[in-house]
Write a protein that holds these residues in place. Structure first.
Motif, PDB file in Angstrom:
ATOM      1  N   LYS A 155       0.847  -1.249   0.207  1.00 54.22           N
ATOM      2  CA  LYS A 155      -0.028   0.081   0.189  1.00 54.22           C
ATOM      3  C   LYS A 155       0.865   1.377  -0.051  1.00 54.22           C
ATOM      4  O   LYS A 155       1.989   1.150   0.689  1.00 54.22           O
ATOM      5  CB  LYS A 155      -1.023   0.115   1.479  1.00 54.22           C
ATOM      6  N   ARG A 170       0.747   4.912   1.169  1.00 52.62           N
ATOM      7  CA  ARG A 170       0.107   5.426   1.634  1.00 52.62           C
ATOM      8  C   ARG A 170       0.912   6.857   1.889  1.00 52.62           C
ATOM      9  O   ARG A 170       2.227   7.305   1.999  1.00 52.62           O
ATOM     10  CB  ARG A 170       0.386   5.175   3.440  1.00 52.62           C
ATOM     11  N   SER A 188      -1.404  -1.002  -4.433  1.00 54.51           N
ATOM     12  CA  SER A 188      -2.312  -0.060  -3.876  1.00 54.51           C
ATOM     13  C   SER A 188      -2.415   1.236  -3.821  1.00 54.51           C
ATOM     14  O   SER A 188      -1.750   1.672  -2.775  1.00 54.51           O
ATOM     15  CB  SER A 188      -3.727  -1.151  -3.502  1.00 54.51           C
ATOM     16  N   TRP A 194      -5.378   4.602  -2.063  1.00 54.69           N
ATOM     17  CA  TRP A 194      -6.529   5.168  -1.831  1.00 54.69           C
ATOM     18  C   TRP A 194      -6.595   6.657  -1.864  1.00 54.69           C
ATOM     19  O   TRP A 194      -5.476   7.027  -1.152  1.00 54.69           O
ATOM     20  CB  TRP A 194      -7.144   4.407  -0.822  1.00 54.69           C
ATOM     21  N   GLU A 242     -14.611   4.038  -6.650  1.00 52.11           N
ATOM     22  CA  GLU A 242     -14.583   5.205  -5.909  1.00 52.11           C
ATOM     23  C   GLU A 242     -16.161   4.743  -5.457  1.00 52.11           C
ATOM     24  O   GLU A 242     -17.292   4.106  -5.971  1.00 52.11           O
ATOM     25  CB  GLU A 242     -14.803   5.944  -7.080  1.00 52.11           C
ATOM     26  N   GLN A 251     -11.113   7.423  -4.635  1.00 45.25           N
ATOM     27  CA  GLN A 251     -10.485   5.998  -5.572  1.00 45.25           C
ATOM     28  C   GLN A 251      -9.794   5.162  -5.106  1.00 45.25           C
ATOM     29  O   GLN A 251      -8.241   5.765  -4.578  1.00 45.25           O
ATOM     30  CB  GLN A 251     -10.065   7.361  -6.335  1.00 45.25           C
ATOM     31  N   THR A 252      -9.742   4.103  -5.210  1.00 46.34           N
ATOM     32  CA  THR A 252      -8.730   3.447  -5.053  1.00 46.34           C
ATOM     33  C   THR A 252      -8.439   2.850  -6.956  1.00 46.34           C
ATOM     34  O   THR A 252      -8.841   2.629  -7.486  1.00 46.34           O
ATOM     35  CB  THR A 252      -9.406   2.195  -4.869  1.00 46.34           C
ATOM     36  N   TRP A 253      -6.029   2.721  -6.729  1.00 48.42           N
ATOM     37  CA  TRP A 253      -5.972   2.992  -7.904  1.00 48.42           C
ATOM     38  C   TRP A 253      -5.079   1.090  -7.638  1.00 48.42           C
ATOM     39  O   TRP A 253      -4.887   1.343  -6.149  1.00 48.42           O
ATOM     40  CB  TRP A 253      -5.182   4.070  -8.101  1.00 48.42           C
TER      41      TRP A 253
END
Length: 309
Positions: free
Chosen positions: A230, A232, A266, A268, A290, A303-305
């Motif tokens: 992730k 962040r 990933s 967000w 999203e 949104q998650t990419w």
């Protein structure tokens, strides 16, 4: 300036140079009680600070003979401190990065150097350390080759106190710019706290960008489980916009995640953060979901990419 005064000034500078090199122990063959010289440590510092640097850049910036630098890098490879790969922009050069062992040695040099200097400064009377630092700044700014040149950009691993800065800087920025409430600061504090309490150096990393001793950017990779990393808390200070720092930090996250064996990266974000989304899109991330939310007060579109590694 008369000839006598000029000679006196030169002799005073030479006396200071002899004192200071002896004070720091830079002429010792073993620097900071290690098996490396000062030049070795400086080269490793430059590699570790940049997160990847061309051999040709090291030669230029450190004013080193290419053959001499080659011998240093050969020893670093034998000691397991660095990895190299061809430089796509110059096939005669290489891109050099530190290994985990090299990063540990780099941080150990930093720790020992700070401890050495702290031992000297702790013995001073109140106010004397400030006078010394101000005198150093005067020498640096007065004799620097370009008084107007900005300080170099350094990207390094996090140190004690850095996560607190991440929480403070992000909370202040998003409150002032977008009107987000205290819940956002709470989220950042939780992410930072979890990172520190569960930190796994093999799978997680936090990078801090600084210039002139001031933090100007940050990002971190945490382990999301099931082979997913992730990304962040990407943050670039207003003073550092337009330098390409966001792309540089994201590229470092991608490189680390691949090297750490993750299958996917990933993140967000919210769609109002146009500059960040542009970086993600250019890096190859794809939007997978999203949703509207009010987690921080105003209505936002989260949104998650993801990026397949």
């Amino acid at each position: 300036m008369s000839v006598t005064t000029e000679l006196a000034t030169i002799d005073a500078v030479r006396d200071f140079n002899r004192f200071y090199t002896n004070f720091l122990g830079v002429l010792n063959k073993a620097y900071l009680d290690s098996s490396y010289t000062l030049t070795d440590a400086r080269v490793l510092f430059e590699i570790g600070s940049h997160g990847g640097i061309a051999a040709s850049t090291l030669t230029r910036d450190l004013h080193l003979d290419p053959a001499y630098l080659s011998r240093i890098l050969k020893r670093f490879r034998e000691d397991g401190l660095i990895e190299t790969k061809p430089d796509p922009s110059d096939l005669r050069s290489q891109i050099i990065t530190v290994t985990d062992k090299g990063q540990a040695q780099f941080l150990e040099f930093v720790r020992r150097s700070r401890a050495q200097l702290a031992g000297h400064f702790d013995a001073l009377a109140p106010g004397e350390s400030e006078r010394i630092v101000e005198a150093m700044r005067t020498i640096q700014t007065t004799l620097g080759s370009d008084h107007n040149a900005p300080p170099p950009l350094v990207i390094r691993a996090h140190r004690p106190g850095d996560i607190g800065w991440v929480v403070q800087s992000q909370a202040r920025f998003y409150t002032e710019e977008f009107g987000w409430d205290d819940r956002f600061e709470g989220l950042v504090a939780k992410v930072g706290g979890d990172f520190l309490s569960k930190f796994n150096p093999d799978k997680e990393r936090c990078w801090i960008a600084e210039r002139g001793g001031q933090n100007i950017g940050s990002v971190m990779i945490t382990d999301g489980g099931e082979g997913i990393a992730k990304l962040r808390l990407l943050y670039i200070d207003k003073t550092a916009r337009g330098l390409g720092l966001g792309k540089l930090l994201v590229d470092e996250c991608i490189r680390f995640s691949r090297d750490a064996g993750y299958r996917q990266l990933s993140l967000w974000t919210n769609d109002i953060l146009d500059a960040a989304r542009a970086i993600y899109i250019k890096a190859g991330f794809r939007l997978v979901s999203e949703e509207k939310h009010r987690m921080f007060g105003p209505e936002l579109n989260g949104q998650t990419w993801v990026l397949d590694l």
